[in-house]
Design a protein around this motif. Sequence first.
Motif, PDB file in Angstrom:
ATOM      1  N   LEU A 191       0.789  -1.095  -0.047  1.00  0.00           N
ATOM      2  CA  LEU A 191      -0.009  -0.009   0.117  1.00  0.00           C
ATOM      3  C   LEU A 191       0.738   1.275  -0.191  1.00  0.00           C
ATOM      4  O   LEU A 191       0.224   2.389  -0.407  1.00  0.00           O
ATOM      5  CB  LEU A 191      -0.831  -0.040   1.317  1.00  0.00           C
ATOM      6  N   ASN A 192       2.006   1.252   0.502  1.00  0.00           N
ATOM      7  CA  ASN A 192       2.696   2.321   0.586  1.00  0.00           C
ATOM      8  C   ASN A 192       3.726   2.604  -0.490  1.00  0.00           C
ATOM      9  O   ASN A 192       4.510   3.772  -0.619  1.00  0.00           O
ATOM     10  CB  ASN A 192       3.688   2.334   1.701  1.00  0.00           C
ATOM     11  N   ASP A 193       3.598   1.835  -1.558  1.00  0.00           N
ATOM     12  CA  ASP A 193       4.476   2.093  -2.866  1.00  0.00           C
ATOM     13  C   ASP A 193       3.712   2.026  -4.103  1.00  0.00           C
ATOM     14  O   ASP A 193       4.074   1.661  -5.124  1.00  0.00           O
ATOM     15  CB  ASP A 193       5.790   1.082  -3.018  1.00  0.00           C
ATOM     16  N   PHE A 249       4.166   4.689   7.682  1.00  0.00           N
ATOM     17  CA  PHE A 249       3.579   3.920   6.628  1.00  0.00           C
ATOM     18  C   PHE A 249       2.396   4.194   6.293  1.00  0.00           C
ATOM     19  O   PHE A 249       2.209   4.325   4.996  1.00  0.00           O
ATOM     20  CB  PHE A 249       3.565   2.321   7.129  1.00  0.00           C
ATOM     21  N   TRP A 250       1.476   4.480   7.063  1.00  0.00           N
ATOM     22  CA  TRP A 250       0.118   4.915   6.677  1.00  0.00           C
ATOM     23  C   TRP A 250       0.057   6.234   6.064  1.00  0.00           C
ATOM     24  O   TRP A 250      -0.857   6.961   5.025  1.00  0.00           O
ATOM     25  CB  TRP A 250      -0.856   4.732   7.759  1.00  0.00           C
ATOM     26  N   ILE A 251       0.975   7.207   6.538  1.00  0.00           N
ATOM     27  CA  ILE A 251       1.214   8.592   6.175  1.00  0.00           C
ATOM     28  C   ILE A 251       1.313   8.420   4.780  1.00  0.00           C
ATOM     29  O   ILE A 251       0.827   9.114   3.747  1.00  0.00           O
ATOM     30  CB  ILE A 251       1.877   9.465   6.725  1.00  0.00           C
ATOM     31  N   GLN A 252       2.269   7.518   4.275  1.00  0.00           N
ATOM     32  CA  GLN A 252       2.864   7.609   2.938  1.00  0.00           C
ATOM     33  C   GLN A 252       1.853   6.967   1.905  1.00  0.00           C
ATOM     34  O   GLN A 252       1.399   7.415   0.845  1.00  0.00           O
ATOM     35  CB  GLN A 252       3.840   6.553   2.901  1.00  0.00           C
ATOM     36  N   HIS A 253       1.001   6.063   2.517  1.00  0.00           N
ATOM     37  CA  HIS A 253      -0.294   5.462   1.872  1.00  0.00           C
ATOM     38  C   HIS A 253      -1.306   6.713   1.886  1.00  0.00           C
ATOM     39  O   HIS A 253      -1.852   6.699   0.646  1.00  0.00           O
ATOM     40  CB  HIS A 253      -0.902   4.422   2.662  1.00  0.00           C
ATOM     41  N   ARG A 261      -5.608  11.812  19.233  1.00  0.00           N
ATOM     42  CA  ARG A 261      -6.201  12.534  18.178  1.00  0.00           C
ATOM     43  C   ARG A 261      -5.213  13.483  18.083  1.00  0.00           C
ATOM     44  O   ARG A 261      -5.264  14.150  16.798  1.00  0.00           O
ATOM     45  CB  ARG A 261      -7.574  13.112  19.163  1.00  0.00           C
ATOM     46  N   LEU A 262      -4.152  13.931  18.824  1.00  0.00           N
ATOM     47  CA  LEU A 262      -3.448  14.927  18.167  1.00  0.00           C
ATOM     48  C   LEU A 262      -2.227  14.217  17.438  1.00  0.00           C
ATOM     49  O   LEU A 262      -1.788  14.902  16.475  1.00  0.00           O
ATOM     50  CB  LEU A 262      -2.371  15.494  19.777  1.00  0.00           C
ATOM     51  N   ARG A 263      -2.093  12.952  17.483  1.00  0.00           N
ATOM     52  CA  ARG A 263      -1.193  12.284  16.614  1.00  0.00           C
ATOM     53  C   ARG A 263      -2.055  12.327  15.187  1.00  0.00           C
ATOM     54  O   ARG A 263      -1.494  12.188  14.114  1.00  0.00           O
ATOM     55  CB  ARG A 263      -0.802  10.889  17.112  1.00  0.00           C
ATOM     56  N   LEU A 264      -3.289  11.772  15.272  1.00  0.00           N
ATOM     57  CA  LEU A 264      -3.968  11.486  14.005  1.00  0.00           C
ATOM     58  C   LEU A 264      -4.277  13.144  13.382  1.00  0.00           C
ATOM     59  O   LEU A 264      -3.853  13.053  12.092  1.00  0.00           O
ATOM     60  CB  LEU A 264      -5.406  11.315  14.416  1.00  0.00           C
ATOM     61  N   MET A 265      -4.130  14.229  14.077  1.00  0.00           N
ATOM     62  CA  MET A 265      -4.345  15.443  13.444  1.00  0.00           C
ATOM     63  C   MET A 265      -3.047  15.772  12.723  1.00  0.00           C
ATOM     64  O   MET A 265      -2.807  16.024  11.719  1.00  0.00           O
ATOM     65  CB  MET A 265      -4.536  16.288  14.444  1.00  0.00           C
ATOM     66  N   ASP A 266      -1.926  15.398  13.341  1.00  0.00           N
ATOM     67  CA  ASP A 266      -0.624  15.771  12.840  1.00  0.00           C
ATOM     68  C   ASP A 266      -0.257  14.800  11.591  1.00  0.00           C
ATOM     69  O   ASP A 266       0.244  15.043  10.383  1.00  0.00           O
ATOM     70  CB  ASP A 266       0.636  15.158  13.896  1.00  0.00           C
ATOM     71  N   SER A 267      -1.275  13.559  11.536  1.00  0.00           N
ATOM     72  CA  SER A 267      -0.693  12.633  10.278  1.00  0.00           C
ATOM     73  C   SER A 267      -1.271  13.190   9.378  1.00  0.00           C
ATOM     74  O   SER A 267      -0.953  13.022   8.053  1.00  0.00           O
ATOM     75  CB  SER A 267      -0.962  11.104  10.890  1.00  0.00           C
ATOM     76  N   LEU A 268      -2.649  13.454   9.606  1.00  0.00           N
ATOM     77  CA  LEU A 268      -3.321  13.956   8.352  1.00  0.00           C
ATOM     78  C   LEU A 268      -2.851  15.223   7.786  1.00  0.00           C
ATOM     79  O   LEU A 268      -2.854  15.446   6.552  1.00  0.00           O
ATOM     80  CB  LEU A 268      -4.940  14.165   8.903  1.00  0.00           C
ATOM     81  N   ASP A 269      -2.308  16.059   8.933  1.00  0.00           N
ATOM     82  CA  ASP A 269      -1.834  17.228   8.122  1.00  0.00           C
ATOM     83  C   ASP A 269      -0.497  16.960   7.296  1.00  0.00           C
ATOM     84  O   ASP A 269      -0.249  17.660   6.053  1.00  0.00           O
ATOM     85  CB  ASP A 269      -1.182  18.348   9.505  1.00  0.00           C
ATOM     86  N   GLN A 270       0.207  16.063   7.661  1.00  0.00           N
ATOM     87  CA  GLN A 270       1.279  15.574   6.715  1.00  0.00           C
ATOM     88  C   GLN A 270       0.962  15.159   5.537  1.00  0.00           C
ATOM     89  O   GLN A 270       1.527  15.373   4.381  1.00  0.00           O
ATOM     90  CB  GLN A 270       2.098  14.511   7.533  1.00  0.00           C
ATOM     91  N   ILE A 271      -0.211  14.384   5.315  1.00  0.00           N
ATOM     92  CA  ILE A 271      -0.854  13.734   4.205  1.00  0.00           C
ATOM     93  C   ILE A 271      -1.175  14.894   3.301  1.00  0.00           C
ATOM     94  O   ILE A 271      -1.107  14.711   2.271  1.00  0.00           O
ATOM     95  CB  ILE A 271      -1.917  12.669   4.684  1.00  0.00           C
ATOM     96  N   ILE A 272      -1.909  15.951   3.721  1.00  0.00           N
ATOM     97  CA  ILE A 272      -2.551  16.842   2.723  1.00  0.00           C
ATOM     98  C   ILE A 272      -1.707  18.071   2.810  1.00  0.00           C
ATOM     99  O   ILE A 272      -2.177  19.257   2.068  1.00  0.00           O
ATOM    100  CB  ILE A 272      -4.033  17.347   3.477  1.00  0.00           C
ATOM    101  N   GLU A 273      -0.477  17.823   3.036  1.00  0.00           N
ATOM    102  CA  GLU A 273       0.335  19.026   3.108  1.00  0.00           C
ATOM    103  C   GLU A 273       0.671  19.515   1.480  1.00  0.00           C
ATOM    104  O   GLU A 273       0.883  20.710   1.276  1.00  0.00           O
ATOM    105  CB  GLU A 273       1.705  18.703   3.573  1.00  0.00           C
ATOM    106  N   LYS A 274       0.731  18.512   0.702  1.00  0.00           N
ATOM    107  CA  LYS A 274       0.903  18.728  -0.822  1.00  0.00           C
ATOM    108  C   LYS A 274      -0.368  19.610  -1.506  1.00  0.00           C
ATOM    109  O   LYS A 274      -1.328  18.906  -1.190  1.00  0.00           O
ATOM    110  CB  LYS A 274       1.305  17.662  -1.560  1.00  0.00           C
ATOM    111  N   LYS A 275      -0.141  20.470  -2.201  1.00  0.00           N
ATOM    112  CA  LYS A 275      -1.490  21.042  -2.611  1.00  0.00           C
ATOM    113  C   LYS A 275      -1.845  20.540  -4.042  1.00  0.00           C
ATOM    114  O   LYS A 275      -0.938  20.570  -5.156  1.00  0.00           O
ATOM    115  CB  LYS A 275      -1.259  22.492  -2.988  1.00  0.00           C
ATOM    116  N   TYR A 276      -3.005  20.001  -4.233  1.00  0.00           N
ATOM    117  CA  TYR A 276      -3.378  19.603  -5.666  1.00  0.00           C
ATOM    118  C   TYR A 276      -4.539  20.591  -6.041  1.00  0.00           C
ATOM    119  O   TYR A 276      -5.413  21.049  -5.211  1.00  0.00           O
ATOM    120  CB  TYR A 276      -4.035  18.350  -5.507  1.00  0.00           C
TER     121      TYR A 276
END
Length: 421
Positions: free
Chosen positions: A109-111, A159-163, A203-218
């Motif tokens: 899932l991560n590649d 792993f899941w952030i990359q996915h 929940r703080l960890r989840l918020m940080d993970s999601l923020d990393q996921i959506i960092e790139k703009k599309y």
Amino acid sequence: MISSENVENSYQEAKERYAAVGVDTDKVLKELKKVKLSVHCWQGDDIHGFLFPNQELTGGIGVSGNYPGIARTPDELTSDLSEALSLIPGNHKVQLHAIYAVTDKKKDLNDLGPEDFSYWVDWAKKEKVGLDMNGTFFSHSMVKDNFTLASPDKNVRDFWIQHGKISREISNYFGKELGQQSINNFWIPDGFKDNPIDKATPRLRLMDSLDQIIEKKYDEKNTIEAFEGKLFGTGIESYTVGSHLFYNNYAISRNKLWTIDAGHWHPTEDVSDKFSAFLPFGKGLMLHVSRPVRWDSDHVVIFDESLVRIARSLVRDNKLSKTNIGLDFFDATINRVAAWVIGARATQKAILQAMLEPIDQLKKAELNFDFTTRLAETEELKSYPFGAVWDEFCLQNNVPVGTDWLQNIHQYEKDVQFKRN
């Protein structure tokens, strides 16, 4: 077989009945055709996918039944989807999960990459449908103790952030190739079976993970993210990290969509009441229309009171343009293609019935505190001939009227599905 002449005659009578209360049925049919449903691919193969087809389902997900004819390959699944779409009036979309990648080599899932979904894009172009995306955050060895993006283990989170980042890239690819926005939905199964001491840190960890996921703009013309909460799940009965309120706030604060799944709430809650409370503040909604029996059992959607309330809320408040309507159920006790058709047509019927109300008149009566008229008219409308208008919609869109579509299903079973076993 219902004749087109009978359909037309019945429609003309219905048209006159509705015109008498100020409803233009011809206009309604044009509006209904604009409503796209997002049909979920996983009904066709019981959520096995193609990356790890023998992986046991986890994350509180289970499918019951063993009706013959399950799709086992990409060609079988797209064949079944094509058959279903041919029996559903209008032009729609299809939702995918990451596990439905079609690759020529073993990948995790991560590649994954957009190239692993070119099969689906080619099929979607042929069918003239859009594609929506879901990252697959379940049924995998990297789901550790019911945790993914909120895990205390950084290796698990990474792993899941990359996915998650990959799923956004794939969703953007769908939007660019197909010329319509692809909704990228996020749902994770993280939580505790018994009472936790620390509810804040996950929940703080989840918020940080999601923020990393959506960092790139599309470009939102191509894709936008939606975040799906849940009340609880099997194995996380006491605490769900990605709760409704968490994702409600996350979606508003990040200018993203909030996903409401009809089965993810307490049985006494009215899901339709959430729309008007969220949309004045939020960017938009993604719906997963399901049918919870007792709770999140994902039964095939039927034309029941819950679905009617969902449709009425969207139509009466003029929120269809801000709402993406997806299906989400899985039943292996009946023909899987028929399940798609039943659920999709039921959803369209509910929207049609809601559109066939003199909404402006009813709102005026309500504004003037004329509750007698409001109650009398809404009760009478329940027995108005909306079925005749639905039949006309099917006829105009070249799909079978009434239960005639079942003949197609029985023939498809005989010619295609039953030969798989």
